[in-house]
Design an enzyme around this catalytic site. Structure first.
Site, PDB file in Angstrom:
ATOM      1  N   THR A  94      17.801  86.828  28.296  1.00 40.62           N
ATOM      2  CA  THR A  94      19.168  87.351  28.254  1.00 40.62           C
ATOM      3  C   THR A  94      20.111  86.164  28.191  1.00 40.62           C
ATOM      4  O   THR A  94      20.230  85.404  29.161  1.00 40.62           O
ATOM      5  CB  THR A  94      19.475  88.220  29.485  1.00 40.62           C
ATOM      6  OG1 THR A  94      18.617  89.366  29.470  1.00 40.62           O
ATOM      7  CG2 THR A  94      20.919  88.689  29.473  1.00 40.62           C
ATOM      8  N   LYS A 169      22.876  94.235  25.453  1.00 34.98           N
ATOM      9  CA  LYS A 169      22.396  93.933  26.794  1.00 34.98           C
ATOM     10  C   LYS A 169      23.554  93.617  27.738  1.00 34.98           C
ATOM     11  O   LYS A 169      23.579  94.065  28.889  1.00 34.98           O
ATOM     12  CB  LYS A 169      21.420  92.753  26.735  1.00 34.98           C
ATOM     13  CG  LYS A 169      20.864  92.314  28.095  1.00 34.98           C
ATOM     14  CD  LYS A 169      20.024  93.399  28.755  1.00 34.98           C
ATOM     15  CE  LYS A 169      19.566  93.010  30.152  1.00 34.98           C
ATOM     16  NZ  LYS A 169      18.564  91.943  30.178  1.00 34.98           N
ATOM     17  N   LYS A 244      24.206  86.184  36.881  1.00 39.94           N
ATOM     18  CA  LYS A 244      24.137  85.440  35.620  1.00 39.94           C
ATOM     19  C   LYS A 244      24.528  86.329  34.437  1.00 39.94           C
ATOM     20  O   LYS A 244      25.334  85.946  33.582  1.00 39.94           O
ATOM     21  CB  LYS A 244      22.733  84.899  35.424  1.00 39.94           C
ATOM     22  CG  LYS A 244      22.458  84.312  34.041  1.00 39.94           C
ATOM     23  CD  LYS A 244      21.040  84.612  33.608  1.00 39.94           C
ATOM     24  CE  LYS A 244      20.902  84.456  32.112  1.00 39.94           C
ATOM     25  NZ  LYS A 244      19.604  84.936  31.618  1.00 39.94           N
TER      26      LYS A 244
END
Length: 295
Positions: A94, A169, A244
């Site tokens: 990611t 995402k 994150k």
């Protein structure tokens, strides 16, 4: 069947690699961490000493790294050069949308193919082969990757061109973070109003407030036996990873001048959560911070 190099054999990568082997693919793995290497060997995943050794001769290279800088550095520092011409690189970390596009450009310039294919579903999804993949790339490269993705996941969506898998995402995890906070706040409010956890769960899980954060990742022990709350918030998906991902969402919010106040607030709350024990606890454990903040 394909020859696959799988780089990054952590909590997510190792079960994904195992599912590829179970589907009949030839896999060679690599990881920098000794513990991950030993776990891979114990699980029957062949491991090479260097990443370029895994990549050499592979038809497909899958990377599952902590951050975008690791992906770009690995591409530039030998992976692309070590790969056979036309190798398909599947980037499942990611990372930021612009980093995914940079990785794509680097791969194509080196004579390879590339898609970004981040995942959702956590460790349980990786172990069970039920991950969701959000894919950015050309139609041809998506079609080439599909049999491999189907060996690791249940839901595979082609979101568009390079970088758009990462865009999906970022949006998904922003929704997840906001909903997890809302669910945690509702359970704390219910506690203070005298509601039993099970009673609130029985209502909300079948009413308009129903969501994944209730039915799968319920933040209180009891109602969902498999939720992290029943194992002292062991991840799962750690708070540091959610922090994150929300940092990536904030970056995208600012780049696009989007008025996303809930997303910004979720990023602030998870940044604080990840500064303490929440860094290594499941992100649903943010309910503990909410209880303390509301005292």
């Amino acid at each position: 069947m394909s020859r696959v190099a799988f780089l990054g054999l952590g909590h997510m990568g190792l079960p994904m690699a195992k599912n590829l082997i179970a589907a009949g693919h030839e896999v060679r793995g690599f990881d920098l961490m000794d513990a991950a290497v030993e776990a891979a060997k114990a699980a029957g995943v062949p491991v090479t000493e260097f990443g370029i050794d895994a990549v050499s001769g592979a038809e497909v290279v899958i990377t599952m790294f902590p951050a975008g800088r690791h992906v770009i550095s690995a591409y530039q520092d030998g992976l692309l050069a070590a790969a056979e011409p036309g190798t398909l690189f599947i980037e499942s970390s990611t990372i930021a949308v612009d980093e995914a596009r940079t990785a794509h450009e680097l791969a194509v310039a080196a004579g390879h193919r590339n898609i970004d294919a981040p995942v959702s579903g956590g460790v349980v999804g990786a172990e069970n082969g039920t991950l969701a993949f959000m894919v950015g790339g050309t139609d041809e490269d998506f079609a080439a990757a599909l049999p491999l993705l189907e060996a690791m996941g249940k839901r595979i969506v082609h979101c568009g061109g390079p970088g758009l898998g990462q865009a999906a995402k970022v949006c998904n995890n922003m929704i997840l973070a906001v909903s997890q906070i809302a669910v945690a706040e509702a359970f704390v409010l219910g506690e203070r109003l005298g509601l039993e956890h099970q009673a609130l769960f029985d209502v909300v899980s079948q009413a308009s407030g129903q969501c994944w954060s209730i039915t799968t990742n319920c933040p209180v022990p009891g109602p969902v036996p498999t939720s992290p709350a029943n194992r002292d918030y062991q991840p799962g998906f750690a708070g540091a990873l959610m922090a994150k991902d929300l940092g990536l969402a904030l970056q995208a919010i600012e780049q696009t001048s989007t008025d996303a106040r809930m997303g910004r607030l979720a990023q602030e709350l998870y940044a604080v959560y990840a500064e303490g024990p929440g860094a290594t606890r499941d992100f649903s454990g943010i309910i503990t911070d909410i209880r303390e903040d509301l005292v």
